[in-house]
Write an enzyme that holds these catalytic residues in place. Structure first.
Site, PDB file in Angstrom:
ATOM      1  CB  SER A 133      -8.684  -8.358  12.449  1.00  0.00           C
ATOM      2  OG  SER A 133      -9.359  -9.222  11.647  1.00  0.00           O
ATOM      3  CE1 TYR A 146       2.061 -14.493   2.691  1.00  0.00           C
ATOM      4  CE2 TYR A 146       3.585 -14.330   4.463  1.00  0.00           C
ATOM      5  CZ  TYR A 146       3.112 -15.031   3.474  1.00  0.00           C
ATOM      6  OH  TYR A 146       3.273 -16.322   2.846  1.00  0.00           O
TER       7      TYR A 146
HETATM    8  N1  LIG Z   1     -14.524  -3.835   8.393  1.00  0.00           N
HETATM    9  C1  LIG Z   1     -14.231  -4.822   8.770  1.00  0.00           C
HETATM   10  O1  LIG Z   1     -14.627  -5.850   8.083  1.00  0.00           O
HETATM   11  C2  LIG Z   1     -13.068  -5.069   9.833  1.00  0.00           C
HETATM   12  C3  LIG Z   1     -12.755  -6.281  10.494  1.00  0.00           C
HETATM   13  C4  LIG Z   1     -11.595  -6.447  11.488  1.00  0.00           C
HETATM   14  C5  LIG Z   1     -11.178  -5.436  12.027  1.00  0.00           C
HETATM   15  N2  LIG Z   1     -11.358  -4.193  11.686  1.00  0.00           N
HETATM   16  C6  LIG Z   1     -10.960  -3.151  11.919  1.00  0.00           C
HETATM   17  O2  LIG Z   1     -11.871  -1.995  12.407  1.00  0.00           O
HETATM   18  C7  LIG Z   1     -11.007  -0.866  12.516  1.00  0.00           C
HETATM   19  C8  LIG Z   1     -11.790   0.348  11.629  1.00  0.00           C
HETATM   20  O3  LIG Z   1     -11.970  -0.097  10.481  1.00  0.00           O
HETATM   21  P1  LIG Z   1     -13.179   0.178   9.298  1.00  0.00           P
HETATM   22  O4  LIG Z   1     -13.712  -1.068   8.768  1.00  0.00           O
HETATM   23  O5  LIG Z   1     -14.201   1.155  10.014  1.00  0.00           O
HETATM   24  O6  LIG Z   1     -12.305   0.891   8.314  1.00  0.00           O
HETATM   25  P2  LIG Z   1     -12.550   2.157   7.354  1.00  0.00           P
HETATM   26  O7  LIG Z   1     -13.935   2.472   6.885  1.00  0.00           O
HETATM   27  O8  LIG Z   1     -11.469   2.088   6.300  1.00  0.00           O
HETATM   28  O9  LIG Z   1     -11.786   3.433   8.380  1.00  0.00           O
HETATM   29  C9  LIG Z   1     -10.465   3.240   8.781  1.00  0.00           C
HETATM   30  C10 LIG Z   1     -10.501   4.590   9.665  1.00  0.00           C
HETATM   31  O10 LIG Z   1      -8.950   4.525  10.043  1.00  0.00           O
HETATM   32  C11 LIG Z   1      -8.481   5.761   9.809  1.00  0.00           C
HETATM   33  N3  LIG Z   1      -7.166   5.933   9.512  1.00  0.00           N
HETATM   34  C12 LIG Z   1      -6.198   5.344   8.642  1.00  0.00           C
HETATM   35  N4  LIG Z   1      -5.005   5.415   8.992  1.00  0.00           N
HETATM   36  C13 LIG Z   1      -4.784   6.348   9.733  1.00  0.00           C
HETATM   37  C14 LIG Z   1      -3.818   7.211  10.349  1.00  0.00           C
HETATM   38  N5  LIG Z   1      -2.597   7.331   9.870  1.00  0.00           N
HETATM   39  N6  LIG Z   1      -3.963   8.100  11.134  1.00  0.00           N
HETATM   40  C15 LIG Z   1      -5.232   8.229  11.658  1.00  0.00           C
HETATM   41  N7  LIG Z   1      -6.260   7.599  11.259  1.00  0.00           N
HETATM   42  C16 LIG Z   1      -6.412   6.700  10.178  1.00  0.00           C
HETATM   43  C17 LIG Z   1      -9.157   6.636   8.513  1.00  0.00           C
HETATM   44  O11 LIG Z   1      -9.205   7.788   8.473  1.00  0.00           O
HETATM   45  P3  LIG Z   1      -9.097   8.484   7.158  1.00  0.00           P
HETATM   46  O12 LIG Z   1     -10.797   8.697   6.858  1.00  0.00           O
HETATM   47  O13 LIG Z   1      -8.405   9.782   7.129  1.00  0.00           O
HETATM   48  O14 LIG Z   1      -8.692   7.588   6.021  1.00  0.00           O
HETATM   49  C18 LIG Z   1     -10.588   5.767   9.146  1.00  0.00           C
HETATM   50  O15 LIG Z   1     -11.265   6.819   9.694  1.00  0.00           O
HETATM   51  C19 LIG Z   1      -9.735  -0.799  11.775  1.00  0.00           C
HETATM   52  O16 LIG Z   1      -8.677  -1.108  12.831  1.00  0.00           O
HETATM   53  C20 LIG Z   1     -10.022  -2.325  11.334  1.00  0.00           C
HETATM   54  O17 LIG Z   1      -8.426  -2.970  10.844  1.00  0.00           O
HETATM   55  C21 LIG Z   1     -12.454  -4.052  10.369  1.00  0.00           C
END
Ligand SMILES: NC(=O)c1ccc[n+]([C@@H]2O[C@H](COP(=O)([O-])OP(=O)(O)OC[C@H]3O[C@@H](n4cnc5c(N)ncnc54)[C@H](OP(=O)(O)O)[C@@H]3O)[C@@H](O)[C@H]2O)c1
Length: 226
Positions: A133, A146
């Protein structure tokens, strides 16, 4: 046919990646924590193999590596991530949230990459993509959060070092920013749909080469300061 492994592929950005790679003819190894919440992946039929894996578990990641054996993984996408203590300030920071966020966002991608680096190295494409990110950029740091910012900055450092270590094996490792995306994490006010974000990231993935290893790349292809 390319094999692509995506962590946290049951929803959000991970699920969209799974759909795109399946549409492109790849075989997707998709990990979820709960098979009961994998309907989106099941809809991909024979294009996807669904694995149960909590990326914070040595036992789960070890079992996944054992199951894959010598299977080449062309593209490993470390996507699973969490955002706890949203907007936390120094006063509201809960140390337990910081520890848990580091476990999921920093330690786990390193664990998965250590377990599967050999599979990536024996593939054709040899690419590791870490969904980081812009909030992990130290150069741009402002605001609070943080736990999340610290976890992504540390992920960036780990992957920068790792990119040097794996370069000799022909493996490219990058960290990318998907934008602010309309997922459960990003919320409905985010500026990009999941489709728009993954459109950009698929182009980045298509273009990236070994000379780009160790880069921090935005979804639009521009570079982000560390
Ligand atoms: N959305 C944004 O604006 C944004 C911006 C910058 C970066 N990101 C990054 O993009 C990536 C995907 O985010 P997203 O927006 O798609 O979020 P999301 O919809 O909240 O999905 C998060 C995913 O991570 C999985 N996860 C969380 N903890 C886990 C664990 N201990 N073991 C295995 N899987 C786990 C969740 O699985 P469950 O379904 O089992 O909970 C879910 O599939 C993340 O790394 C996030 O930090 C997102």
């Amino acid at each position: 046919m390319n094999n692509v492994l995506i962590t946290g592929a049951g929803r959000g950005i991970g699920l969209e990646f799974a759909r795109r790679f399946a549409d492109a003819g790849a075989h997707v190894h998709a990990t979820v924590r709960d098979l009961a919440r994998a309907d989106g992946l099941r809809a991909l039929g024979a294009s996807a193999t669904i694995h149960t894996c909590d990326v914070t578990s040595d036992a789960h990641v070890g079992a996944l590596a054992d199951l894959l054996g010598d299977t080449p993984i062309d593209i490993l996408i470390n996507n699973a991530g969490i955002l706890l203590g949203r907007g936390e300030t120094f006063d509201t920071l809960d140390i337990a949230d910081l520890e848990e966020t580091l476990r999921v966002n920093t330690v786990a991608p390193v664990r998965v990459t250590k377990a599967l680096a050999g599979n990536v190295a024996r593939s054709q494409r040899k690419l590791i993509v870490n969904i980081s990110s812009r909030m992990g950029s130290i150069g741009e740091a402002s605001g609070n959060n943080y736990s999340y910012r610290t976890s992504k900055a540390a992920l960036n450092m780990a992957m920068k070092i790792l990119s040097n270590d794996l370069k000799g094996r022909g493996v490219t490792a990058i960290v990318v920013h998907p934008g602010w995306v309309q997922t459960d994490m990003g919320g409905p006010s985010a500026s990009l749909t999941v489709g728009q974000s993954v459109d950009g990231l698929m182009k980045v993935i298509d273009k990236v080469r070994l000379r780009d290893t160790g880069s921090f790349i935005n979804h639009d292809g521009s570079r982000i300061p560390w």
